[in-house]
Each structure stands twice: as C-alpha cells, then as structure tokens.
Scaffold this active site. Structure first.
Site, PDB file in Angstrom:
ATOM      1  N   LYS A 197       0.947  -1.141  -0.115  1.00  0.00           N
ATOM      2  CA  LYS A 197      -0.151   0.029  -0.033  1.00  0.00           C
ATOM      3  C   LYS A 197       0.779   1.253   0.088  1.00  0.00           C
ATOM      4  CE  LYS A 197      -4.044  -1.786   2.394  1.00  0.00           C
ATOM      5  NZ  LYS A 197      -4.906  -1.625   3.533  1.00  0.00           N
ATOM      6  N   TYR A 255      -8.317 -12.240  11.837  1.00  0.00           N
ATOM      7  CA  TYR A 255      -9.478 -12.023  11.893  1.00  0.00           C
ATOM      8  C   TYR A 255     -10.314 -12.882  11.031  1.00  0.00           C
ATOM      9  CZ  TYR A 255      -8.626  -9.066   8.069  1.00  0.00           C
ATOM     10  OH  TYR A 255      -8.022  -8.152   6.747  1.00  0.00           O
ATOM     11  N   LYS A 295      -5.094  -1.932  11.306  1.00  0.00           N
ATOM     12  CA  LYS A 295      -4.583  -3.012  12.095  1.00  0.00           C
ATOM     13  C   LYS A 295      -3.246  -2.996  12.339  1.00  0.00           C
ATOM     14  CE  LYS A 295      -8.616  -5.760  10.016  1.00  0.00           C
ATOM     15  NZ  LYS A 295      -8.753  -4.736   9.055  1.00  0.00           N
ATOM     16  N   GLU A 335     -16.327  -2.055   7.816  1.00  0.00           N
ATOM     17  CA  GLU A 335     -15.631  -1.097   6.810  1.00  0.00           C
ATOM     18  C   GLU A 335     -16.772  -1.169   5.871  1.00  0.00           C
ATOM     19  OE1 GLU A 335     -11.853  -0.900   3.795  1.00  0.00           O
ATOM     20  OE2 GLU A 335     -12.029  -2.354   5.255  1.00  0.00           O
ATOM     21  N   ARG A 385     -13.668 -12.758   8.525  1.00  0.00           N
ATOM     22  CA  ARG A 385     -14.544 -11.604   7.907  1.00  0.00           C
ATOM     23  C   ARG A 385     -15.755 -12.052   7.239  1.00  0.00           C
ATOM     24  NH1 ARG A 385     -11.452  -7.566   3.421  1.00  0.00           N
ATOM     25  NH2 ARG A 385     -11.136  -6.822   5.820  1.00  0.00           N
TER      26      ARG A 385
END
Length: 739
Positions: free
Chosen positions: A278, A356, A455, A423, A358
C-alpha cells in the site's frame, strides 16, 4: 447501571422464566456470607448454579433445534409452491406468507443470540462475585461445568446463512437469480469511492449482521474445484524494521509512505500467498493512494525475500497462457522488484501478524455498497527485536495457526482487540447520495466511527509500545464505552409471541390457480414484512473473502474470562476489561528549517495537533510507562499549499519593487542616493531570504500536519523597523548634505 438491572431490562418477556436467576444466586451468596459462609453453603450454591446452567443450556438447545426445523419446513413449502400449477400472483402471495415466517425466525435468532450472551455474562459475573466474597474459589471448577454445557459456543451464523439463502429464493419468486453473478462486475470508471471504518461492540455484532442482511446478501467466495466450506479467516504478516520507519510513515501520513504485508486466506495449509504493498499519496499531489498485490507460492516466499527467487518463470508462463496483458505483467514485475528493493534497502522483517474472521456483504454485480465485518481481530508479535526468535529464519512464526484466541502465546505477544471492525465502501456517481439505509446505519447506535483505523498501526503501537513515539488518535477512544442508546429506526426489534403470525401454509400450497384467493388483510400484513435478506455463493480462484463461520460474540467473552478473571469485578464492571494505564515521553523531531529559523515558535506549540494524554492500553498491560503523543489525523487540502505559495509570492513582489528602487538610486543617484540605495538593497535581500525561509518552514509544517499558529509576529516587526531606519537614514543624509 448494575448488571442485575441490565439483565431485567434486556430479557425477552416470553422467555423470562428461562434466564439465569441472577438475583436469587446473588442473594443466596450474600446471605451466606453475612451468617458465615460454610462448606454446606458452598455445596448448595454449586447445586443451584448447576441447576441454572442446565436450565439455560436445555432451553437454548431446544430453541435452536426448533428454529432449524422451522427453516427446513419453510424450505420444503417453498419447493411445493414453486412446483404447483398456481398462477404467478397466487404463488407470490403464498411466498409472502413464507417470508413472514422467515422474518419471524430471524427475529428469534436475534433474541436467542442475546439470550445466550446475557446468560453467559450472568454466569461469569456471579462466579466472579462469589470468588471475591466467599472463602472458596469456584472459577476453575465452574469452567469445567461450563465446558460440559457449551451453550455459549452456539454458531448462529450458520442459521443466518441458511435463512438468507432461503430468503433470497423467496424474494425472487422461488428462484435464486443471483447465483453465478460476478461480485466484481459493475465497477465503472466515473465513480467516487468513499471508505470509512467503524468499531462495533460485541453486543451489537449479531444485530448489525441482521440489519445489513435486510439490504445486502452475504457474499461467499469459494475456491474453484473445492467442496469444502469456505474458511472466513484472513491472516496478514506486516513488515517493518527496528526503527519502525514504515509505521512512522503510515501514522504520520507521509507522502509515499508504504505498508508491506504478506496475506493468506483460510487455513495455514493454503499455498497461495499474496504479497501486497500500500502506498499513501497526499491529496495535493493529485494522485490516489494505491494498493497493489501479486500471488506467490508459500514454498517460494523465503527465497523471494532473500532474492534467490524471481517471478520470471511465472510471468513467462502467464504470457504464454495469455491470461494477463503485457501491461499487467510489467506492473507485476515492477511490483515484485519494488517490494524486494524495499525489503533490502530498509532492512524489513516480519513485525506484526493480524488475524480476523471476515463477513462480506455485497449484491453480486453491484459494487455501489460493499460492507465487510471483521470479528475476533487479534494482533501477534512476529519480530525478534528483543532477542527472542519468534519466526526464526522463516517469514512467519510456525508455533501458531488460526486457532483463535491463541491461548499458547504469552500475553506480551498478543493483542486481542475488543471490538469488531466494520468497513463501509460506497461507490456512487458524483452528486448521488448513498442509500438511506446506509446513512441510518452509520448514524446509529450500532457503530462508532474511527476513520483511518489501521490494524498494522494498532498492533505495532500496542505490542511494540516501547519503540514507538507516536500513538494513533483512536487510543483516546479505547478507555470509554462505545455503546450508545438504542435507535428505534435502526436495528432488529420484535414483539412477543412471534409464532402468532404463522398460518397454515399446507392448505395454501395445495390451492390450485382456481382456488380461493388470499384475503386482502393477509396480503396487506405480508407487505409489512418485506425485508430483503439474501445469500450468494460465488466462485473465485485466488482471492477469498467469506462469511464468518467462527465463534459467536459470546465466545469472545469466554476467552477473556478464562484468561483474565483474577481481577475483582462487581456488577458495574464493564464487560470489556480495562487495562493498566500508560504514560510516556515522546521525542519531537525537527527539520533543519525549524532548527535554524529564528522566527519559529516554541516546541510546545508544534504539538497542538498531537495530543498528549494518559489513556488505557487497549490489549495488554505494559510495565514501562511513558508519555507518548497521540497522532490526530488532519486533512490537508491542496488550497493550503497554494495559499502558502501566494503569500511567498506577495513577499517576493514587495522585495522586487524595493530592489528595483534601490538599483535606480545606486545607478542614477547622488552620493546620498547611493547610500540610501545600498540600504534599501540590503533590506530587499533580507526580505527575499526571510520570505523563502518562512515559505519553507510553513510548507514543512503543513506536510507534517501540524496545527497552527502559522503566523509570525517577529519577522514583519523587524522588517518595518529596518525600513523605517532606512528612510530615516535617507532623510538625515539629505538634510545634512543640504546644510
């Protein structure tokens, strides 16, 4: 509010006799303590507690089995309705009756999930209260009793998915028309995308899922050729160096800041690893932040990170197969080389793991609204900065998998986040408002807005707290209860006696097209239950995002209870365990402009946008206490930079005019004029240097998102004094020459 009162206010009236007798157990214990608590009292208390546990467990199991039978019955009736020869209008009326029953079951699932959570919490509270006041310790014995009747481990998501699938068929006239649609289709170019993140309290997770299911289907990605149920787990390994340069860049939102991670979906035996990067870009640059990724086999990851393996063979194979364009292949090669170059030059290594489950919501082929809900979020240390080799020479540690809540890890290595992460991604045409139900959701009591939550940043700041100087702004929200008063317009509500709306479907299904029509009253009543709940199973070869098949929200309490029950608690204790406070001493780095600028403000004023406060450490207690800075996000508009440039040009324009006047006096003036010209030349040069220094100083502070003040009272004052001195000197010399 005391928990006993909370329990009385929250219980479902029709089931009030099946809740744990919290008040009765509490009074029995207090009465025994006042009289002198004996072994006989303890035996009687344990007997009463076991009786309550049996009552709650049996009722929960009975209601769960009942709802499964009701779902199976509705599914059977839908098959009969679609197979009969009735007219389309008659079938639609019959399906509306089924829809009402499904709506009733959905409401009951919500009540049963709340029933489970409340009773589990009641048992935990009463045992804590017992161990605090009685001379006996019951926690460890009660854990065994509780595990033998695991009502709190009921997975309600499976019921929700089955209801959603059935609701999808009913709403589409008995046919699942969304089956096989590409969830990624429908993405146009002329769209505005907006992404916002929210926290969701565990008590609101089930209600939130039910609310979203009314408008969006649960989206399940299934690997092609696999019949296994999709695993909702998502695990990422984030990289950084000992100085935490990537962390600093991301939290400060520096231009070009990178985040590099390796991600996989599902179990540990998944062989497809995604390398992602990113890159953050500021708005003033005119570029958008970018997320890029490519896949690599797990067996090649270590060699890739050391430079022994390249993607040349994979790229050549893809080129021969024609699956990707030449531009895509060039971008893949550039990305692989760029990530490897960052790993080498910045000395990056695994630092933090995030895990996590999802749940994804999206209408296939319609990307206007995409919602994901991440539960059981956990961050784990992967680094070896303290000398402990957690991952060794491997790219990830091998002593854990996806076995939440990772009980084998020491508390200093793990951070179990107390909330779920919602989100919301909106993709609408310019000028088009988002759907009203989305607006109602984000303004409701179910969510707490936390823009730009990360996160990676949270895990690093908590697990490596002694190495960071700046904490994320949301730390100030961790020490307060995010629950809000319920909003009537949003959420799931139902009245008592839900079965009252269920009518004899068997007789209606057998009606032929010439049979009796449904009464108008039944038709009108059916219209009030038109809640669109759908589920779609999709096929995707690489990416994997799925519904949550993990433990329910109540299970999160069970893990917290078993691991952290040594502290005293009373009825007013929050279910989200508080942790020790931290304090810290942060360093403020300065640029050369701030160091040498004689007009800069004191260092304290530059901290206005980065609040220093004492807050709760969210996940684990820390031994060393220091005062750290909280980085508050500040949006910098491009016009701010342009305003700084305009101010610089105004100063420069004044300097040029003054310099031109000085040159004229030097070239064409007499002796007095030349002296005055020399003075004005010095002033003009001083103005230009001052303007440049001020421009650079302000630009640096704007890029760092530092709050004001940006004005300078010293520079203009000195300039006016110098100008007045030059004019007075000119008059004095001229008058002296005349005399």
């Amino acid at each position: 509010m005391k928990f006993g009162q909370q329990l009385r206010d929250a219980l479902f009236p029709d089931w009030k006799f099946y809740y744990v007798d919290y008040s009765g157990l509490k009074h029995f214990m207090y009465d025994g303590v006042e009289k002198g608590y004996t072994a006989d009292d303890e035996a009687e208390f344990v007997k009463l507690l076991d009786g309550e546990l049996d009552k709650v467990n049996n009722f929960q199991q009975t209601k769960s089995a009942e709802m499964k039978r009701r779902i199976e019955y509705c599914e059977k009736q839908v098959g009969l309705i679609t197979a009969n020869k009735a007219t389309d209008n008659a079938k639609r009326e019959q399906l509306k009756v089924i829809e009402r029953e499904i709506d009733s079951v959905i409401g009951e699932v919500y009540e049963l999930a709340k029933f489970t959570r409340l009773n589990f919490t009641a048992f935990i509270k009463i045992v804590k209260k017992h161990d605090k006041n009685a001379p006996f310790v019951l926690k460890h014995v009660f854990n065994q009793h509780l595990n033998s009747r695991p009502f709190f481990k009921e997975n309600f998501d499976e019921l929700l998915l089955e209801l959603s699938r059935l609701y999808n068929i009913v709403r589409n006239g008995g046919v699942d028309i969304d089956q096989g649609k590409d969830p990624q289709s429908g993405n146009g170019q002329n769209f505005v995308r907006q992404t916002t993140k929210y926290w969701v309290h565990p008590e609101n997770v089930m209600e939130l899922k039910l609310y979203i299911l009314k408008y969006l289907p649960v989206l399940i990605y299934r690997t092609k050729g696999s019949d296994k149920p999709p695993n909702p787990a998502i695990t990422s390994i984030y990289f950084d160096n000992e100085k935490l340069d990537l962390y600093e860049g991301r939290i400060e939102k520096s231009e070009g800041a990178e985040a590099i991670r390796l991600r996989w979906y599902g179990d540990m035996d998944n062989n497809d690893i995604f390398v992602e990067r990113k890159t953050h870009h500021e708005d003033w640059t005119g570029e958008k932040s970018v997320k890029e990724r490519f896949s690599i086999k797990e067996k090649h990851v270590n060699d890739y990170l050391t430079g022994k393996y390249t993607l040349d063979s994979k790229i050549e194979r893809l080129r021969e197969e024609g699956k990707k364009s030449e531009e895509d292949l060039r971008e893949m090669e550039a990305l692989a080389n760029g990530v490897l170059d960052s790993v080498r030059t910045k000395h990056l290594e695994p630092v933090v793991r995030s895990f996590y489950n999802r749940t994804a919501f999206q209408i296939p082929g319609d990307a206007r609204v995409r919602i994901s809900l991440d539960t059981e979020l956990t961050m784990v240390r992967e680094d070896s900065f303290d000398g402990k080799q957690r991952a060794g020479e491997n790219w990830r540690r091998t002593d854990i998998g996806i076995d939440y809540p990772f009980p084998q890890l020491p508390e200093k290595d793990v951070c179990r986040f107390p909330y779920a992460i919602l989100e919301v991604k909106l993709q609408t045409q310019s000028g088009v408002e988002p759907p009203q139900w989305v607006v109602d959701l984000i303004d409701s009591h179910l969510v707490e807005a936390v823009p730009k939550f990360s996160k990676f940043i949270h895990g690093t700041s908590v697990l490596l707290e002694d190495r960071v100087d700046v904490f994320p702004f949301w730390f100030s929200q961790m020490d307060r209860d995010i629950r809000k008063p319920s909003a009537k317009s949003v959420g799931i509500s139902r009245s008592s006696s839900p079965r009252g709306s269920f009518i004899d479907i068997d007789n209606m299904v057998r009606q032929r097209s010439g049979g009796r029509a449904m009464s108008a009253s039944n038709s009108q009543n059916s219209d009030t239950f038109e809640n669109d709940i759908e589920v779609v199973v999709e096929e995707e070869p690489g990416e994997h995002s799925s519904h949550n098949e993990g433990t329910s929200a109540a299970t999160q309490y069970s893990h917290n209870y078993e691991g952290h029950t040594d502290r005293a608690a009373d009825e007013g204790t929050s279910l989200l365990r508080g942790t020790q406070y931290f304090q810290g001493k942060g360093k403020k780095s300065q640029s050369w402009l701030q160091t040498f600028n004689p007009f800069r403000r004191s260092e304290e004023s530059t901290l206005a946008s980065q609040v220093t406060l004492t807050s709760n450490m969210p996940c684990a207690s820390r031994e060393n206490s220091q005062i750290k800075r909280i980085a508050v996000p500040v949006r910098v508009e491009p016009k701010v930079f342009f305003a700084n440039e305009r101010t610089f040009l105004s100063w420069l324009n004044f300097a040029i005019v003054l310099g031109s006047l000085a040159l004229g006096l030097l070239n064409f003036g007499d002796r007095t004029g030349k002296i005055a010209g020399a003075a004005f030349t010095v002033v003009a040069m001083f103005v230009m240097v001052y303007a440049l220094m001020l421009f650079q100083w302000r630009a640096e502070r704007i890029r760092r998102r530092e709050a004001g003040p940006y004005d300078d009272r010293v520079g203009p004052t000195v300039l006016v004094v110098v100008l007045i001195s030059a004019v007075v000197l000119n008059f004095y010399l001229k008058l002296s020459a005349g005399l």
